[in-house]
Design a protein around this motif. Structure first.
Motif, PDB file in Angstrom:
ATOM      1  N   PHE A 152       7.701 -14.001  27.253  1.00  0.00           N
ATOM      2  CA  PHE A 152       7.396 -15.426  27.403  1.00  0.00           C
ATOM      3  C   PHE A 152       7.165 -16.075  26.040  1.00  0.00           C
ATOM      4  CE2 PHE A 152       3.984 -18.614  27.464  1.00  0.00           C
ATOM      5  CZ  PHE A 152       4.557 -19.589  28.280  1.00  0.00           C
ATOM      6  N   GLY A 153       6.356 -15.423  25.203  1.00  0.00           N
ATOM      7  CA  GLY A 153       6.067 -15.966  23.884  1.00  0.00           C
ATOM      8  C   GLY A 153       7.303 -16.039  23.012  1.00  0.00           C
ATOM      9  N   TYR A 154       8.184 -15.049  23.149  1.00  0.00           N
ATOM     10  CA  TYR A 154       9.418 -15.022  22.356  1.00  0.00           C
ATOM     11  C   TYR A 154      10.307 -16.220  22.694  1.00  0.00           C
ATOM     12  CZ  TYR A 154      13.404 -12.872  19.910  1.00  0.00           C
ATOM     13  OH  TYR A 154      14.424 -12.611  19.044  1.00  0.00           O
ATOM     14  N   ILE A 155      10.427 -16.491  23.995  1.00  0.00           N
ATOM     15  CA  ILE A 155      11.245 -17.637  24.431  1.00  0.00           C
ATOM     16  C   ILE A 155      10.621 -18.942  23.933  1.00  0.00           C
ATOM     17  CG2 ILE A 155      12.048 -18.927  26.454  1.00  0.00           C
ATOM     18  CD1 ILE A 155      12.175 -16.197  27.926  1.00  0.00           C
ATOM     19  N   LEU A 156       9.301 -19.053  24.063  1.00  0.00           N
ATOM     20  CA  LEU A 156       8.610 -20.258  23.603  1.00  0.00           C
ATOM     21  C   LEU A 156       8.795 -20.430  22.097  1.00  0.00           C
ATOM     22  CD1 LEU A 156       6.718 -22.619  24.340  1.00  0.00           C
ATOM     23  CD2 LEU A 156       4.783 -21.079  23.901  1.00  0.00           C
ATOM     24  N   ALA A 157       8.653 -19.330  21.348  1.00  0.00           N
ATOM     25  CA  ALA A 157       8.808 -19.398  19.892  1.00  0.00           C
ATOM     26  C   ALA A 157      10.234 -19.784  19.504  1.00  0.00           C
ATOM     27  CB  ALA A 157       8.441 -18.054  19.266  1.00  0.00           C
ATOM     28  N   PHE A 158      11.200 -19.354  20.317  1.00  0.00           N
ATOM     29  CA  PHE A 158      12.593 -19.703  20.042  1.00  0.00           C
ATOM     30  C   PHE A 158      12.791 -21.222  20.098  1.00  0.00           C
ATOM     31  CE2 PHE A 158      16.943 -20.569  21.445  1.00  0.00           C
ATOM     32  CZ  PHE A 158      17.675 -19.866  20.500  1.00  0.00           C
ATOM     33  N   PHE A 159      12.186 -21.867  21.097  1.00  0.00           N
ATOM     34  CA  PHE A 159      12.310 -23.319  21.214  1.00  0.00           C
ATOM     35  C   PHE A 159      11.545 -24.046  20.105  1.00  0.00           C
ATOM     36  CE2 PHE A 159      13.359 -22.204  25.666  1.00  0.00           C
ATOM     37  CZ  PHE A 159      14.575 -22.880  25.764  1.00  0.00           C
ATOM     38  N   PHE A 160      10.547 -23.376  19.531  1.00  0.00           N
ATOM     39  CA  PHE A 160       9.828 -23.947  18.393  1.00  0.00           C
ATOM     40  C   PHE A 160      10.539 -23.670  17.069  1.00  0.00           C
ATOM     41  CE2 PHE A 160       6.254 -24.597  21.211  1.00  0.00           C
ATOM     42  CZ  PHE A 160       5.503 -25.585  20.602  1.00  0.00           C
ATOM     43  N   GLY A 161      11.649 -22.956  17.142  1.00  0.00           N
ATOM     44  CA  GLY A 161      12.393 -22.638  15.923  1.00  0.00           C
ATOM     45  C   GLY A 161      11.747 -21.573  15.063  1.00  0.00           C
ATOM     46  N   LYS A 162      10.950 -20.692  15.693  1.00  0.00           N
ATOM     47  CA  LYS A 162      10.214 -19.672  14.941  1.00  0.00           C
ATOM     48  C   LYS A 162      10.889 -18.298  14.968  1.00  0.00           C
ATOM     49  CE  LYS A 162       6.582 -22.151  13.737  1.00  0.00           C
ATOM     50  NZ  LYS A 162       6.218 -22.366  12.311  1.00  0.00           N
ATOM     51  N   VAL A 163      11.986 -18.158  15.689  1.00  0.00           N
ATOM     52  CA  VAL A 163      12.666 -16.868  15.784  1.00  0.00           C
ATOM     53  C   VAL A 163      13.780 -16.819  14.743  1.00  0.00           C
ATOM     54  CG1 VAL A 163      14.009 -15.324  17.242  1.00  0.00           C
ATOM     55  CG2 VAL A 163      12.143 -16.661  18.234  1.00  0.00           C
ATOM     56  N   ASP A 164      13.683 -15.867  13.838  1.00  0.00           N
ATOM     57  CA  ASP A 164      14.678 -15.696  12.776  1.00  0.00           C
ATOM     58  C   ASP A 164      15.590 -14.518  13.133  1.00  0.00           C
ATOM     59  OD1 ASP A 164      16.177 -15.541  10.505  1.00  0.00           O
ATOM     60  OD2 ASP A 164      14.531 -14.951   9.167  1.00  0.00           O
ATOM     61  N   LEU A 165      16.840 -14.810  13.451  1.00  0.00           N
ATOM     62  CA  LEU A 165      17.789 -13.776  13.863  1.00  0.00           C
ATOM     63  C   LEU A 165      18.749 -13.390  12.740  1.00  0.00           C
ATOM     64  CD1 LEU A 165      18.672 -15.122  17.433  1.00  0.00           C
ATOM     65  CD2 LEU A 165      17.122 -13.249  16.861  1.00  0.00           C
ATOM     66  N   SER A 166      18.468 -13.816  11.521  1.00  0.00           N
ATOM     67  CA  SER A 166      19.373 -13.520  10.404  1.00  0.00           C
ATOM     68  C   SER A 166      19.502 -12.022  10.141  1.00  0.00           C
ATOM     69  CB  SER A 166      18.914 -14.234   9.132  1.00  0.00           C
ATOM     70  OG  SER A 166      17.599 -13.814   8.770  1.00  0.00           O
ATOM     71  N   SER A 167      18.398 -11.294  10.285  1.00  0.00           N
ATOM     72  CA  SER A 167      18.438  -9.851  10.030  1.00  0.00           C
ATOM     73  C   SER A 167      19.267  -9.123  11.084  1.00  0.00           C
ATOM     74  CB  SER A 167      17.024  -9.271  10.001  1.00  0.00           C
ATOM     75  OG  SER A 167      16.381  -9.456  11.250  1.00  0.00           O
ATOM     76  N   VAL A 168      19.356  -9.701  12.290  1.00  0.00           N
ATOM     77  CA  VAL A 168      20.140  -9.080  13.361  1.00  0.00           C
ATOM     78  C   VAL A 168      21.631  -9.117  13.020  1.00  0.00           C
ATOM     79  CG1 VAL A 168      20.743  -9.160  15.806  1.00  0.00           C
ATOM     80  CG2 VAL A 168      18.407  -9.720  15.068  1.00  0.00           C
ATOM     81  N   SER A 169      22.086 -10.247  12.501  1.00  0.00           N
ATOM     82  CA  SER A 169      23.510 -10.398  12.204  1.00  0.00           C
ATOM     83  C   SER A 169      23.953  -9.556  11.013  1.00  0.00           C
ATOM     84  CB  SER A 169      23.834 -11.873  11.940  1.00  0.00           C
ATOM     85  OG  SER A 169      23.084 -12.364  10.836  1.00  0.00           O
ATOM     86  N   THR A 170      23.035  -9.300  10.081  1.00  0.00           N
ATOM     87  CA  THR A 170      23.402  -8.546   8.877  1.00  0.00           C
ATOM     88  C   THR A 170      23.179  -7.044   9.012  1.00  0.00           C
ATOM     89  OG1 THR A 170      21.198  -8.943   7.938  1.00  0.00           O
ATOM     90  CG2 THR A 170      22.930 -10.517   7.369  1.00  0.00           C
ATOM     91  N   ALA A 171      22.427  -6.621  10.019  1.00  0.00           N
ATOM     92  CA  ALA A 171      22.114  -5.192  10.180  1.00  0.00           C
ATOM     93  C   ALA A 171      23.341  -4.411  10.638  1.00  0.00           C
ATOM     94  CB  ALA A 171      20.975  -5.013  11.178  1.00  0.00           C
ATOM     95  N   SER A 172      23.443  -3.151  10.204  1.00  0.00           N
ATOM     96  CA  SER A 172      24.537  -2.272  10.623  1.00  0.00           C
ATOM     97  C   SER A 172      24.348  -1.873  12.083  1.00  0.00           C
ATOM     98  CB  SER A 172      24.569  -1.018   9.754  1.00  0.00           C
ATOM     99  OG  SER A 172      24.720  -1.352   8.389  1.00  0.00           O
ATOM    100  N   TRP A 173      25.459  -1.460  12.704  1.00  0.00           N
ATOM    101  CA  TRP A 173      25.361  -1.041  14.098  1.00  0.00           C
ATOM    102  C   TRP A 173      24.758   0.359  14.228  1.00  0.00           C
ATOM    103  CZ3 TRP A 173      25.597  -3.947  18.240  1.00  0.00           C
ATOM    104  CH2 TRP A 173      26.263  -5.183  18.165  1.00  0.00           C
ATOM    105  N   ALA A 174      25.166   1.279  13.370  1.00  0.00           N
ATOM    106  CA  ALA A 174      24.671   2.647  13.499  1.00  0.00           C
ATOM    107  C   ALA A 174      24.742   3.379  12.163  1.00  0.00           C
ATOM    108  CB  ALA A 174      25.469   3.411  14.549  1.00  0.00           C
ATOM    109  N   THR A 175      23.677   4.082  11.843  1.00  0.00           N
ATOM    110  CA  THR A 175      23.645   4.979  10.692  1.00  0.00           C
ATOM    111  C   THR A 175      22.754   6.167  11.046  1.00  0.00           C
ATOM    112  OG1 THR A 175      21.790   3.757   9.719  1.00  0.00           O
ATOM    113  CG2 THR A 175      23.987   3.176   8.931  1.00  0.00           C
ATOM    114  N   ILE A 176      22.871   7.242  10.297  1.00  0.00           N
ATOM    115  CA  ILE A 176      22.098   8.461  10.566  1.00  0.00           C
ATOM    116  C   ILE A 176      21.093   8.690   9.438  1.00  0.00           C
ATOM    117  CG2 ILE A 176      22.191  10.957  10.915  1.00  0.00           C
ATOM    118  CD1 ILE A 176      25.028  10.604  11.968  1.00  0.00           C
ATOM    119  N   PRO A 177      19.778   8.682   9.734  1.00  0.00           N
ATOM    120  CA  PRO A 177      18.769   8.986   8.701  1.00  0.00           C
ATOM    121  C   PRO A 177      18.928  10.431   8.227  1.00  0.00           C
ATOM    122  CG  PRO A 177      17.765   7.958  10.631  1.00  0.00           C
ATOM    123  CD  PRO A 177      19.167   8.344  11.017  1.00  0.00           C
ATOM    124  N   LEU A 178      18.902  10.633   6.923  1.00  0.00           N
ATOM    125  CA  LEU A 178      19.047  11.959   6.336  1.00  0.00           C
ATOM    126  C   LEU A 178      17.841  12.286   5.456  1.00  0.00           C
ATOM    127  CD1 LEU A 178      22.811  11.769   5.291  1.00  0.00           C
ATOM    128  CD2 LEU A 178      21.858  12.960   7.277  1.00  0.00           C
TER     129      LEU A 178
END
Length: 461
Positions: free
Chosen positions: A218-244
């Protein structure tokens, strides 16, 4: 609505099974309850690594390595806590619904090391320092007399008070945020807070027990309408990598190692306190010697493995203890599903970045009352120990120096460096002062025996 019983679990309904340690409720009930644990700790799990990465001036690629490793190790160590590994007479893991995550307690020490020697210096100090916590876990049987109910209860209260400060900052928008305390942040936080309370008061079944999860959504949706959700890191993140392992080659410095050893003692106390916090909240009893020893050992091994993979040391997360206290959901299968999400996020940076995009006011609104539960569990433990004249004296000294005096930089400016390390952190100071004061004012043998018998004679049912 008719209650459906699960024939594979002794005829106990799935709705009731979530309040039992063992058993496997159906996925549709168990997964949301496990997921809310992940959502509650996700930002806190990431934050210490992001802070250290910034101090060390790590590249974005290096930061992603730290974050992925942190999520992977947190999930794996949580599995070990839930389903212990037995080696001879030793047990690694508590067998309790404990969620592990990166510890804030190491941030001051790790920041100092990172500023001088970068991430390798932090990992070297953390790797060697973890041996001290392992020592406490292995020999807890002989050391437990130092960790009395008064010490653990005081430590829980100190942890709760510190977490309330964290919750306050989240509530207002995040420490150091430009819009800290703005009406937008407070509106989001208070709306989320009230939504969770309404669900807890009037919700039934899963809606009630997963109130925090629904509150976060609920808070996430509300924050989205307030313009507080930053999705920039989602678009730039890789799909899959393996920690070594050994992406960063640890370096070793004596002063850094000593500093880490001191903090590891504090973290062991946090884990001991949070382990008892779980059993007190869920089973109305202190943790047994076996549970506590196994919990600390799992923490120590998890910290060592985290250092090898490039992540910060971990500990039992207090906010998740608060969730157990609030919901009474202790089923290990529910928590295991949440741990599975953490492991998956360790391989999928894009998925992890979605969780990380939850705004601070949403987390603050949903979790600030959870943090308060930690303090209440500490108070409950002190009440069980009793408020005799001796106990009141011990508590008075412990709180005066551990909480009242420690943690204030100006007040401790003239202290020797080695002592300042401890008094910079009110949790560490509360632990140390509590142990020393308990030794200076010994407990009557009759009371010690009754307390020991009570703990030793209690088992999880």
């Amino acid at each position: 609505m008719k209650t459906v019983k699960n024939k594979n679990n002794g005829g106990v309904s799935d709705a009731d099974m979530v309040f039992q340690l063992e058993g496997r409720p159906k996925f549709s009930i168990a997964f949301p309850l496990g997921l809310q644990h992940v959502l509650a700790m996700f930002a806190g799990n990431l934050a210490p690594m992001l802070i250290i990465a910034a101090v060390a001036k790590a590249t974005p690629a290096e930061t992603i390595v730290m974050v992925q490793a942190g999520m992977l190790i947190s999930g794996l160590t949580t599995f070990v806590q839930l389903y212990p590994i037995k080696i001879g007479r030793f047990q690694i893991g508590s067998g309790l619904p404990i969620v592990m995550g990166t510890s804030f307690a190491f941030v001051p020490t790790a920041s100092a090391a990172a500023a001088i020697g970068g991430i390798p210096a932090v990992l070297g100090g953390a790797l060697v320092g973890s041996l001290s916590e392992g020592f406490i876990g292995l020999f807890y049987k002989y050391l437990k007399r130092f960790f009395t109910p008064l010490v653990i209860g005081s430590t829980l209260i100190a942890i709760g008070i510190n977490l309330l400060g964290v919750g306050r900052d989240y509530f207002a928008g995040g420490a150091g945020a430009k819009d800290y305390g703005s009406w937008q942040n407070l509106t989001i936080a208070f709306s989320t807070f009230l939504f969770v309370i309404i669900l807890q008061r009037f919700g039934k079944g899963v809606i009630n027990t997963a109130a925090l999860l629904f509150g976060l959504l609920f808070g996430y949706i509300l924050a989205f309408f307030f313009g507080k959700v930053d999705l920039s890191s989602v678009s730039t993140a890789s799909w899959a990598t393996i920690p070594l392992p050994l992406h960063f080659m640890p370096t070793f410095d004596a002063q850094t190692i000593i500093s880490f050893v001191i903090i590891y003692i504090t973290v062991a106390m946090e884990t001991i306190g949070n382990t008892s916090g779980i059993t007190i909240a869920a089973f109305d009893r202190p943790a047994t010697e076996k549970e506590t020893s196994g919990s600390v050992l799992a923490d120590a091994i998890g910290c060592a493995v985290a250092s090898i993979f490039g992540a910060m040391p971990n500990t039992a997360f207090g906010q998740n203890v608060g969730i157990v206290s609030m919901t009474k959901v202790v089923n290990k299968w529910c928590i295991a599903l949440g741990a599975g999400v953490l492991v998956i996020c360790g391989f999928l940076p894009k998925l992890g970045s979605i969780f990380a995009s939850i705004p601070n006011p949403v987390l603050g609104g949903a979790l600030i009352s959870v943090f308060a539960m930690i303090t209440l569990n500490g108070i409950k433990m002190l009440a069980q120990a009793g408020f005799s004249g001796r106990n009141v004296t011990v508590l008075g000294i412990t709180f005066a120096l551990g909480i009242g005096f420690a943690g204030h930089a100006d007040a401790i400016a003239g202290m020797p460096t080695w002592l300042k390390f401890i008094f910079e952190d009110s949790i560490a100071a509360t632990t140390l002062v509590g142990i020393i004061t308990n030794l200076v004012f010994p407990n009557p043998k009759k009371h010690e025996a009754s307390t020991t018998d009570k703990v030793a004679g209690t088992t999880v049912k």
